[in-house]
Motif scaffolding. Structure first.
Motif, PDB file in Angstrom:
ATOM      1  N   CYS A  23       0.813  -0.989   0.150  1.00  0.00           N
ATOM      2  CA  CYS A  23       0.053   0.044  -0.052  1.00  0.00           C
ATOM      3  C   CYS A  23       0.880   1.138  -0.080  1.00  0.00           C
ATOM      4  CB  CYS A  23      -1.044  -0.005   1.171  1.00  0.00           C
ATOM      5  SG  CYS A  23      -2.486  -1.102   1.091  1.00  0.00           S
ATOM      6  N   SER A  29      -4.301   2.590  -3.093  1.00  0.00           N
ATOM      7  CA  SER A  29      -4.114   1.362  -2.517  1.00  0.00           C
ATOM      8  C   SER A  29      -4.982   1.388  -0.871  1.00  0.00           C
ATOM      9  CB  SER A  29      -2.975   0.648  -2.503  1.00  0.00           C
ATOM     10  OG  SER A  29      -2.314   0.439  -3.629  1.00  0.00           O
ATOM     11  N   LYS A  30      -5.397   0.411  -0.513  1.00  0.00           N
ATOM     12  CA  LYS A  30      -5.954   0.401   0.967  1.00  0.00           C
ATOM     13  C   LYS A  30      -6.100  -1.070   1.529  1.00  0.00           C
ATOM     14  CE  LYS A  30     -10.772   0.405  -0.693  1.00  0.00           C
ATOM     15  NZ  LYS A  30     -12.084   1.076  -0.604  1.00  0.00           N
ATOM     16  N   THR A  32      -8.195  -3.314   3.830  1.00  0.00           N
ATOM     17  CA  THR A  32      -9.792  -3.421   3.978  1.00  0.00           C
ATOM     18  C   THR A  32      -9.977  -4.355   5.073  1.00  0.00           C
ATOM     19  OG1 THR A  32     -10.091  -4.943   2.187  1.00  0.00           O
ATOM     20  CG2 THR A  32     -10.356  -2.869   1.697  1.00  0.00           C
ATOM     21  N   GLN A  33      -9.376  -5.104   5.350  1.00  0.00           N
ATOM     22  CA  GLN A  33      -9.631  -5.830   6.980  1.00  0.00           C
ATOM     23  C   GLN A  33      -8.455  -6.658   7.355  1.00  0.00           C
ATOM     24  OE1 GLN A  33     -12.032  -9.694   5.964  1.00  0.00           O
ATOM     25  NE2 GLN A  33     -12.690  -9.609   8.007  1.00  0.00           N
ATOM     26  N   THR A  40      -6.966  -8.175   3.767  1.00  0.00           N
ATOM     27  CA  THR A  40      -7.566  -8.051   2.703  1.00  0.00           C
ATOM     28  C   THR A  40      -7.103  -6.615   2.184  1.00  0.00           C
ATOM     29  OG1 THR A  40      -9.796  -7.383   3.390  1.00  0.00           O
ATOM     30  CG2 THR A  40      -9.557  -9.741   2.574  1.00  0.00           C
ATOM     31  N   PHE A  41      -6.864  -6.475   1.065  1.00  0.00           N
ATOM     32  CA  PHE A  41      -6.297  -5.179   0.671  1.00  0.00           C
ATOM     33  C   PHE A  41      -6.473  -5.046  -0.955  1.00  0.00           C
ATOM     34  CE2 PHE A  41      -2.902  -8.147   0.652  1.00  0.00           C
ATOM     35  CZ  PHE A  41      -2.004  -7.803  -0.671  1.00  0.00           C
ATOM     36  N   GLU A  42      -6.556  -3.757  -1.345  1.00  0.00           N
ATOM     37  CA  GLU A  42      -6.701  -3.524  -2.616  1.00  0.00           C
ATOM     38  C   GLU A  42      -5.469  -2.635  -3.196  1.00  0.00           C
ATOM     39  OE1 GLU A  42     -10.422  -1.515  -3.706  1.00  0.00           O
ATOM     40  OE2 GLU A  42     -11.480  -2.897  -2.488  1.00  0.00           O
ATOM     41  N   LYS A  47      -8.273  -6.472  -6.181  1.00  0.00           N
ATOM     42  CA  LYS A  47      -8.211  -7.118  -4.633  1.00  0.00           C
ATOM     43  C   LYS A  47      -7.389  -8.283  -4.535  1.00  0.00           C
ATOM     44  CE  LYS A  47     -12.986  -5.497  -4.323  1.00  0.00           C
ATOM     45  NZ  LYS A  47     -14.388  -5.896  -3.993  1.00  0.00           N
TER      46      LYS A  47
END
Length: 141
Positions: A23, A29-30, A32-33, A40-42, A47
């Motif tokens: 990230c 980017s982020k 998420t959990q 989990t990330f983007e 994803k």
């Protein structure tokens, strides 16, 4: 309705560290959990799930993530960032990051450069002599 695919990356207890690192490399980017087992990330809208799976499996070159770059400056940024943070360069635009994940840092116009068999051969002749790709030399081939 089809659901988007999510790439699962197996880490030996480093999933959160890896997600945080990626990230910082990819600006859009982020995370998420975060749980003890998965993160989990983007990255640029893609994803991923990082799994704290243990030492049984390691990354190898059979899978790589490809970063399409619109300029030599972009190629230089990703290449230098991964290498300066503990990665290892390979050949033909491939490298491994500090977690052992393989990346291809390539020009966005790679498909155009390889569109005909004749040009593809000329481009590959140039690429085979490179580690970090040089867009100008590829485009001139």
């Amino acid at each position: 309705m089809a659901k988007p695919l999510v790439t699962c990356l197996w880490f030996d207890g480093q999933a959160e560290e890896a997600a945080k690192y990626y990230c910082t490399v990819f600006k859009d980017s982020k995370i998420t959990q975060v749980t003890p087992m998965v993160v989990t990330f983007e990255l640029n809208g893609n994803k991923f799930m990082g799994l704290n799976g243990g030492p049984q499996f390691k990354f190898d070159e059979a899978i790589s993530l490809m970063v399409n770059c619109d300029s030599q400056e972009e190629i230089d940024y990703y290449w230098d960032t991964f290498l300066n943070d503990g990665g290892a360069e390979s050949v033909c635009g491939w490298l491994k990051d500090k977690f052992g994940l393989s990346w291809q840092i390539v020009p966005s116009n790679i498909g155009e450069l390889m569109a005909t068999p004749e040009r593809a051969k000329r481009v590959m002749d140039v690429v085979m002599k490179m580690k970090k790709l040089d867009m100008k030399k590829m485009e001139e081939a």
